[in-house]
Structures are given as structure tokens and as C-alpha cells.
Motif scaffolding. Structure first.
Motif: not given
Ligand code: DC
Length: 225
Positions: A27, A45-46, A109, A113, A119, A138-142, A183, A186
Motif C-alpha cells: 500500500k 500514517s504508519g 509500533v 499504536s 491514536r 495510507e494506513g490501517r483505519d483511514i 493490528d 487490538r
């Protein structure tokens, strides 16, 4: 009021292309190339979570000590801006870019996070970027949490074998399976697939293929011509 509401009706908030996915799914390369191609600013964002992790480690704060970590963060000056159209984070005037993929940062990390207050602080910074710029973030929860109302959401995936191979090819040691598990499991904003995200399995695709697919979707949605 949630920022998503602003996105729908406030012209001061710009367009956001959200690109989420697990570690080493490709990504970052895709988001970076896409941003360049469509002329949007690129936000990783990471890297923001990594920068905070590095800063904590530099100050000998254990990532497991959330109270100390939050105290540190609330007493630090965090500047998020752009350099050459790419996000940059400075903590107390220091840009930790060259340290963000150190083993010790990779190892910690996910713990950092997972702290809700961390957050909260960083999500506010991410949203602030959209006040002035059109973004590819880009990220995990965008797509699920940071900009839930953007109509431009993508989820990039790849098989675990391919993702591992990509990390090795980058010369990086990274426990991606352990990080994925942390990730995704959580409590605070886990990696989830947003209902309205367009999923792309990049296992057998080049970066150009994935960017091409995203651009086709953005055209269908009328975002670009
Ligand atoms: O994308 P990355 O591998 O550089 O991200 C590093 C870590 O930061 C990842 O393990 C989870 C966290 N992260 C997050 O929780 N939310 C984001 N939007 C981006 C990253």
C-alpha cells in the motif's frame, strides 16, 4: 461533530483517497505512486505511529508504559507538515525519518499504536492535513475511522507469502504476521475492511497495475477525469 460530516458539506475540507491494508501489502508504494500521478499530497500514517514509537524509545520510555508514553506525547511538540508533497513528522524539532524502520521500532509500533490516547492525538493531526490539501492517505483505519465518509476507499491485500517476500526483498526484518495479528485484534481502531472499500489483491499485480485499477475506480466515481 465528526470530521466525516465536514467532508460531506464543508468545502474547506479536501478530497481524501483512503488506502488501508496489512503490513507489506504494497500500500505504501501504491499510495505514493497514486498521489504523484493524481497530484494529491501523500500521507503515510504508519510513519506517524513509528515516529512516536521511536521518540519513546529514545527517551527510554517502555511502549508498555502507556501512562508515561501519553505524558511524553502531551509534553512534546508534534509538527506534521509536508516536504515535496509527502507527509513529514517532526517531534520536538527532530525528524526521525531514517529511524522509522529500525528493528526496535518494528517490534514496538503495534503496542504504541494500540493506545487509544496516542491514536486520538495522531488522528487529529491526520484530519488536520485534509483542511488544506487533497490527500492520498495510507494506513490501517483511514477509511473506517479517520475519514469514514470519504467515498474513495481502497483496501490493498496480498497473500502472507507474498508480503513476507516483499519485506525480505526490501532487506527489512519485520515480524509482519505478529504485527498483523496485533493490528487486527487490538481494541482501538483495529485493521478492518470498511464495508464500502474496494478490495484489491495485489499478490500478482505490479504497483502500476494497482494504481491503474484505483485510477479507473476514481474515474468511475467522477473524482478524476
Ligand atoms: O504501515 P506501517 O507498517 O508503517 O504501520 C506501522 C504500524 O502503525 C502498524 O503496525 C500499525 C500502526 N498503524 C495504525 O495503527 N494505524 C494506521 N492508520 C497506520 C499504522
Amino acid at each position: 461533530m465528526k470530521l466525516g460530516k465536514h467532508l460531506a458539506c464543508d468545502p474547506a475540507v479536501h478530497r481524501v483517497v483512503a488506502i488501508d491494508g496489512p503490513a507489506a501489502s504494497g500500500k505504501s508504494s501504491v499510495a505514493h505512486a497514486l498521489a504523484k500521478q493524481i497530484g494529491f499530497a501523500y500521507v503515510n500514517s504508519g510513519a506517524m505511529y513509528r515516529a512516536v514509537t521511536w521518540h519513546a524509545l529514545q527517551h527510554a520510555i517502555s511502549p508498555g508504559d502507556s501512562a508515561a508514553l501519553i505524558r511524553m506525547l502531551e509534553n512534546s511538540c508534534i509538527d506534521c507538515d509536508f516536504e515535496d508533497n509527502e507527509s513529514r513528522i517532526l517531534i520536538d524539532g527532530i525528524n526521525p525519518a531514517e529511524h522509522l524502520h529500525e528493528d526496535r521500532v518494528n517490534d514496538e509500533v503495534s503496542t504504541v499504536s494500540s493506545i487509544p490516547r496516542v491514536r486520538e492525538i495522531l488522528v487529529a493531526k491526520m484530519r488536520a492535513y485534509a483542511l488544506d490539501y487533497d490527500l492520498v492517505m495510507e494506513g490501517r483505519d483511514i477509511g473506517s475511522v479517520v475519514f469514514p465518509e470519504t467515498p474513495y476507499k481502497f483496501y490493498i491485500d496480498a497473500s502472507p507469502e507474498v508480503r513476507l517476500r516483499r519485506r525480505v526483498a526490501q532487506g527489512r526484518r519485520d515480524q509482519i504476521a505478529a504485527r498483523d495479528h496485533a493490528d487486527s485484534s487490538r481494541r482501538a481502531s483495529p485493521l478492518v475492511l470498511a464495508d464500502d472499500a474496494h478490495v484489491i489483491d495485489s499478490s500478482n499485480l505490479s504497483i502500476e497495475d494497482v494504481v491503474g485499477e484505483i485510477i479507473s475506480r476514481l474515474k468511475i466515481k467522477g473524482m478524476i477525469r
